[in-house]
Motif scaffolding. Structure first.
Motif, PDB file in Angstrom:
ATOM      1  N   GLN A  43       0.812  -1.207   0.000  1.00  0.00           N
ATOM      2  CA  GLN A  43       0.000   0.000   0.000  1.00  0.00           C
ATOM      3  C   GLN A  43       0.853   1.267   0.000  1.00  0.00           C
ATOM      4  O   GLN A  43       0.459   2.287  -0.554  1.00  0.00           O
ATOM      5  N   SER A  44       2.044   1.199   0.601  1.00  0.00           N
ATOM      6  CA  SER A  44       2.956   2.353   0.542  1.00  0.00           C
ATOM      7  C   SER A  44       3.371   2.620  -0.898  1.00  0.00           C
ATOM      8  O   SER A  44       3.449   3.790  -1.328  1.00  0.00           O
ATOM      9  N   LEU A  45       3.639   1.562  -1.646  1.00  0.00           N
ATOM     10  CA  LEU A  45       3.963   1.728  -3.066  1.00  0.00           C
ATOM     11  C   LEU A  45       2.768   2.297  -3.833  1.00  0.00           C
ATOM     12  O   LEU A  45       2.951   3.078  -4.772  1.00  0.00           O
ATOM     13  N   ARG A  46       1.587   1.912  -3.425  1.00  0.00           N
ATOM     14  CA  ARG A  46       0.381   2.451  -4.069  1.00  0.00           C
ATOM     15  C   ARG A  46       0.264   3.950  -3.824  1.00  0.00           C
ATOM     16  O   ARG A  46      -0.072   4.710  -4.730  1.00  0.00           O
ATOM     17  N   TYR A  47       0.563   4.384  -2.612  1.00  0.00           N
ATOM     18  CA  TYR A  47       0.529   5.812  -2.307  1.00  0.00           C
ATOM     19  C   TYR A  47       1.555   6.581  -3.148  1.00  0.00           C
ATOM     20  O   TYR A  47       1.303   7.706  -3.592  1.00  0.00           O
ATOM     21  N   GLU A  48       2.731   5.979  -3.322  1.00  0.00           N
ATOM     22  CA  GLU A  48       3.836   6.667  -3.993  1.00  0.00           C
ATOM     23  C   GLU A  48       3.786   6.559  -5.516  1.00  0.00           C
ATOM     24  O   GLU A  48       4.636   7.130  -6.192  1.00  0.00           O
ATOM     25  N   ALA A  49       2.822   5.828  -6.038  1.00  0.00           N
ATOM     26  CA  ALA A  49       2.731   5.640  -7.486  1.00  0.00           C
ATOM     27  C   ALA A  49       2.597   6.985  -8.205  1.00  0.00           C
ATOM     28  O   ALA A  49       1.895   7.891  -7.744  1.00  0.00           O
ATOM     29  N   SER A  50       3.293   7.114  -9.319  1.00  0.00           N
ATOM     30  CA  SER A  50       3.286   8.308 -10.182  1.00  0.00           C
ATOM     31  C   SER A  50       4.126   9.455  -9.656  1.00  0.00           C
ATOM     32  O   SER A  50       4.344  10.438 -10.367  1.00  0.00           O
ATOM     33  N   MET A  51       4.593   9.375  -8.402  1.00  0.00           N
ATOM     34  CA  MET A  51       5.392  10.465  -7.863  1.00  0.00           C
ATOM     35  C   MET A  51       6.731  10.584  -8.577  1.00  0.00           C
ATOM     36  O   MET A  51       7.261  11.684  -8.746  1.00  0.00           O
ATOM     37  N   ILE A  52       7.292   9.452  -9.019  1.00  0.00           N
ATOM     38  CA  ILE A  52       8.576   9.498  -9.721  1.00  0.00           C
ATOM     39  C   ILE A  52       8.443  10.221 -11.048  1.00  0.00           C
ATOM     40  O   ILE A  52       9.376  10.895 -11.504  1.00  0.00           O
ATOM     41  N   ILE A  53       7.280  10.097 -11.684  1.00  0.00           N
ATOM     42  CA  ILE A  53       7.053  10.792 -12.955  1.00  0.00           C
ATOM     43  C   ILE A  53       7.030  12.298 -12.725  1.00  0.00           C
ATOM     44  O   ILE A  53       7.646  13.068 -13.470  1.00  0.00           O
ATOM     45  N   LEU A  54       6.318  12.716 -11.688  1.00  0.00           N
ATOM     46  CA  LEU A  54       6.258  14.145 -11.366  1.00  0.00           C
ATOM     47  C   LEU A  54       7.631  14.677 -10.981  1.00  0.00           C
ATOM     48  O   LEU A  54       8.008  15.792 -11.369  1.00  0.00           O
ATOM     49  N   ALA A  55       8.400  13.891 -10.241  1.00  0.00           N
ATOM     50  CA  ALA A  55       9.756  14.312  -9.866  1.00  0.00           C
ATOM     51  C   ALA A  55      10.631  14.460 -11.106  1.00  0.00           C
ATOM     52  O   ALA A  55      11.473  15.366 -11.179  1.00  0.00           O
ATOM     53  N   SER A  56      10.440  13.593 -12.091  1.00  0.00           N
ATOM     54  CA  SER A  56      11.209  13.685 -13.332  1.00  0.00           C
ATOM     55  C   SER A  56      10.862  14.960 -14.091  1.00  0.00           C
ATOM     56  O   SER A  56      11.743  15.609 -14.670  1.00  0.00           O
ATOM     57  N   LEU A  57       9.585  15.331 -14.084  1.00  0.00           N
ATOM     58  CA  LEU A  57       9.183  16.580 -14.749  1.00  0.00           C
ATOM     59  C   LEU A  57       9.778  17.784 -14.033  1.00  0.00           C
ATOM     60  O   LEU A  57      10.209  18.753 -14.676  1.00  0.00           O
ATOM     61  N   VAL A  58       9.795  17.728 -12.711  1.00  0.00           N
ATOM     62  CA  VAL A  58      10.352  18.838 -11.936  1.00  0.00           C
ATOM     63  C   VAL A  58      11.820  19.059 -12.271  1.00  0.00           C
ATOM     64  O   VAL A  58      12.281  20.184 -12.445  1.00  0.00           O
ATOM     65  N   SER A  59      12.579  17.967 -12.363  1.00  0.00           N
ATOM     66  CA  SER A  59      14.017  18.087 -12.611  1.00  0.00           C
ATOM     67  C   SER A  59      14.356  18.202 -14.088  1.00  0.00           C
ATOM     68  O   SER A  59      15.375  18.795 -14.444  1.00  0.00           O
TER      69      SER A  59
END
Length: 233
Positions: free
Chosen positions: A130-146
């Motif tokens: 469930q922790s992975l479920r919460y964090e899903a898609s956050m890496i994509i947003l972090a990639s856009l930020v950087s």
């Protein structure tokens, strides 16, 4: 007077005119950044809505569970709600508990301690899932930020190169010679910042929500393990 009455309209016209005189590479970079901006906003709004809904479902389920005196023999409508993170932890814990009990009875070594160990292990696995479920898609947003500022920087460097190339070719630094390259440099820089600035604020807000919800999930998992242990004795 018109410039005072309609500044947003004039600004949009100026930006469009600058875009038109930008070279093809600059236009491609700006177009990609515009797509990334739309995608980032859609991602942030969707993730915020998802986390808000999951949190509401979790709290509602926790209230229902608090009304039950015994959780080892819950009705099916409370045990099989896999769409709710809290319910998913409960379902895995109870499934592991009764499976361990059945296997223990077959082998003749059924003990409350063995059941509890299997239930706690199941809770930990469900917690990680469930922790992975919460964090899903956050890496994509972090990639856009950087990544967005670097794309804007690429357009900036390319535009400056184009401007110097035009000066070398024409032999003079006139406005007409410098305009396309400088326009690409400035507009791509702005486009990169337009993507990165809202994304970094949105990412930090969402990351804070995710961390809070993971902490709440861990606290719930601990409470759930305690209740199972008390009832198993």
């Amino acid at each position: 007077m018109p410039s005072l009455l309609f500044p947003p309209l004039l600004a949009s016209l100026n930006i469009w005119q600058v875009f038109l005189i930008t070279d093809h590479v600059g236009q491609v970079v700006i177009g990609l950044l515009a797509i990334f901006s739309i995608f980032a906003w859609a991602l942030m709004m969707g993730k915020y809505s998802e986390l808000k809904k999951l949190r509401q479902l979790n709290f509602a389920f926790e209230r229902k569970l608090a009304e039950e005196r015994h959780i080892l023999d819950l009705p099916e409508n409370l045990k099989n709600r896999r769409d709710i993170p809290y319910a998913d932890l409960l379902a895995d814990a109870l499934e592991a508990y009764w499976r361990a009990a059945a296997i223990g009875k077959e082998k003749g070594d059924d003990t409350p301690r063995s059941r509890l160990e299997h239930a706690e292990n199941a809770i930990q696995r469900a917690l990680a899932r469930q922790s992975l479920r919460y964090e899903a898609s956050m890496i994509i947003l972090a990639s856009l930020v950087s990544g967005a500022p670097f794309m804007g920087l690429f357009g900036t460097v390319w535009g400056i190169m184009e401007a110097f190339g035009a000066i070398a070719e024409q032999g003079s630094a006139t406005l007409a010679t410098l305009a396309p390259g400088v326009s690409a440099a400035l507009l791509t820089t702005i486009s990169g910042l337009v993507v990165a600035i809202p994304s970094v604020f949105g990412y930090n807000i969402l990351l804070g929500n995710v961390k809070t919800m993971i902490t709440e999930l861990e606290n719930y998992a601990s409470t759930l393990a305690d209740r199972i242990e008390l009832e198993a004795k």
